[in-house]
Scaffold this motif. Structure first.
Motif, PDB file in Angstrom:
ATOM      1  N   LEU A 244       0.882  -1.126   0.005  1.00 23.49           N
ATOM      2  CA  LEU A 244      -0.032   0.008  -0.057  1.00 23.49           C
ATOM      3  C   LEU A 244       0.805   1.185  -0.119  1.00 23.49           C
ATOM      4  N   GLY A 247       3.498   1.284  -3.257  1.00 24.77           N
ATOM      5  CA  GLY A 247       2.334   1.673  -4.390  1.00 24.77           C
ATOM      6  C   GLY A 247       1.863   2.724  -4.541  1.00 24.77           C
ATOM      7  N   THR A 248       1.564   3.538  -3.396  1.00 25.77           N
ATOM      8  CA  THR A 248       1.371   4.834  -3.302  1.00 25.77           C
ATOM      9  C   THR A 248       2.430   5.794  -3.525  1.00 25.77           C
ATOM     10  N   LEU A 251       2.710   5.971  -7.225  1.00 27.64           N
ATOM     11  CA  LEU A 251       1.981   6.989  -8.013  1.00 27.64           C
ATOM     12  C   LEU A 251       2.104   8.298  -7.697  1.00 27.64           C
ATOM     13  N   ARG A 258      -0.744   8.239 -11.698  1.00 22.48           N
ATOM     14  CA  ARG A 258      -1.734   8.348 -10.875  1.00 22.48           C
ATOM     15  C   ARG A 258      -3.004   8.769 -11.256  1.00 22.48           C
ATOM     16  N   ILE A 275      -3.687  -2.667 -11.136  1.00 22.16           N
ATOM     17  CA  ILE A 275      -3.122  -3.336  -9.938  1.00 22.16           C
ATOM     18  C   ILE A 275      -2.189  -4.349 -10.389  1.00 22.16           C
ATOM     19  N   LEU A 359      -6.178  -4.475  -2.707  1.00 25.77           N
ATOM     20  CA  LEU A 359      -5.647  -3.214  -3.272  1.00 25.77           C
ATOM     21  C   LEU A 359      -6.444  -2.565  -4.250  1.00 25.77           C
ATOM     22  N   PHE A 363      -6.374   1.764  -3.205  1.00 26.02           N
ATOM     23  CA  PHE A 363      -5.707   2.658  -4.148  1.00 26.02           C
ATOM     24  C   PHE A 363      -6.795   3.381  -4.633  1.00 26.02           C
TER      25      PHE A 363
END
Length: 400
Positions: A244, A247-248, A251, A258, A275, A359, A363
């Motif tokens: 999390l 991955g954030t 982005l 994003r 994803i 996920l 997101f």
């Protein structure tokens, strides 16, 4: 002389694997490396070779076999404990994994989506109502990941923080063997008590159902069940939480991508593909997948003899330029192609369906509800866990 493993990486570009993997993919895709105890397992860096290795039953994940490549003292410490089923011979692994497959079926996991959505929204309500900047790991990612797996298993929320600290000790390559052994013993003891409680009075939880169906009927010992649930907790919250935040981070560092994720959020098929691309690009499980050859086998033209250890480097395989064009670019519209972030073959992640749903919820919800989310510090100031089995940070300060 074999290269030392793990190989150094540039933490100013934390999402990129060590640059040496790119050279190895071209020049020495199956090569010897030297790990902490002086042993020299084979390292596999190409996608096709990695897929073959992870799918071949002649490469075993049985920790007890001579030659098994323990990549850290914490890995070796497991030998002194009751091993979870994933680290046993294939026959034992298959039998115990089968006990869980109904619990983790895609259909059953899909029923959890509304509950996961509520967990995510409640965590964001709390985060958005508090001060800024905030640590996204402590304020959001960990609470979500821990609550999802604890609710499923039937673990008290009051115990989660302590269990997480024990998991961190187990997951660090820096933890001395004795300390890792104590952490494993404490986690085993916790889940042994939980199993015993469910033997006396089975709960309507995953643990309660497995205990009622298999432990109480004599098909699974209480110690084996405790090892199973300890592994599910360990693997069910840490990788999710770190995926999390990492991955954030991916982005936040790529505003165009994003925006693309936000654009596909309402299309289930496109969101699923996005994803998968995030999983490929980030690959939080960046420690080589450990195997030992039970027979002579040829991979990538290299003879690997019975009894020799193997490390399958999935983060390198997921950046293989012969399979993924421009592999170092995050491209959420990349045509689907199976990545190895969640494993492959017999040891494909047991909780894969749950992880993907988590996920798919997190997101889009995070981007929708916090559209101005941004890092509160330069990326080079984020304290990354530089000697952990997972690609992770100690904290990730953000604001909005």
């Amino acid at each position: 002389m074999s290269d030392a493993y793990p190989m150094p990486k540039n933490w100013r570009c934390p999402l990129d694997p060590p640059a040496e993997y790119k050279r190895l993919r071209k020049e020495a895709p199956v090569t010897r490396v030297r790990v902490w105890d002086g042993s020299t397992p084979w390292l596999i860096t190409r996608y096709d070779d990695a897929s073959q290795a992870l799918g071949d039953p002649r490469l075993s994940l049985d920790f007890r076999l001579p030659g098994f490549p323990h990549t850290s003292p914490t890995s070796a410490a497991r030998l002194d404990r009751v091993l979870p089923f994933a680290f046993r011979a294939d026959s034992e692994h298959r039998a115990q994994r089968a006990m869980l497959m109904q619990e983790f079926s895609p259909r059953r996991m899909e029923l959890l989506r509304p509950r996961i959505q509520r967990i995510v929204d409640e965590a964001l309500d709390t985060m958005l109502g508090g001060p800024r900047p905030v640590d996204l790991l402590a304020a959001f990612a960990l609470p979500v990941a821990i609550r999802v797996i604890c609710d499923l298993l039937g673990v008290s929320h009051d115990d989660c923080e302590h269990l997480h600290r024990l998991s961190c000790a187990i997951g660090s390559r820096d933890t001395p063997k004795e300390e890792a052994g104590r952490a494993l013993e404490e986690m085993d003891g916790y889940f042994e008590r939980l199993v015993a409680e469910n033997v006396r009075n089975p709960s309507d939880t995953l643990i309660g159902r497995v205990v009622a169906e298999y432990v109480r009927k004599g098909a699974l010992s209480e110690q084996d069940a405790a090892a199973m649930f300890q592994m599910l907790f360990h693997a069910g919250h840490g990788p999710s939480a770190y995926m999390l935040i990492m991955g954030t981070l991916a982005l936040l560092l790529d505003p165009d991508q994003r925006g693309e994720l936000h654009a596909v959020a309402e299309d289930p098929q496109q969101l699923s593909a996005a994803i998968q691309e995030l999983l490929r690009y980030v690959t939080v499980s960046h420690s080589g997948r450990q195997r030992v050859a039970t027979e002579d086998i040829i991979i990538g033209g290299q003879l690997i003899r019975a009894g020799e250890g193997v490390l399958v480097q999935t983060d390198s395989a997921n950046r293989d330029e012969t399979v993924f064009p421009n592999p170092d670019q995050l491209d959420l519209h990349r045509p689907p192609h199976r990545n190895l972030a969640l494993g492959h073959g017999l040891h494909l992640c047991t909780g894969r369906a749950l992880a993907l749903i988590e996920l798919e919820v997190v997101f889009p919800t995070l981007l929708r509800r916090v559209p101005t989310l941004r890092l509160a510090v330069p990326v080079e100031d984020i304290p990354f866990k530089q000697n952990d089995n997972l690609l992770a940070a100690y904290e990730m300060p953000v604001t909005w």
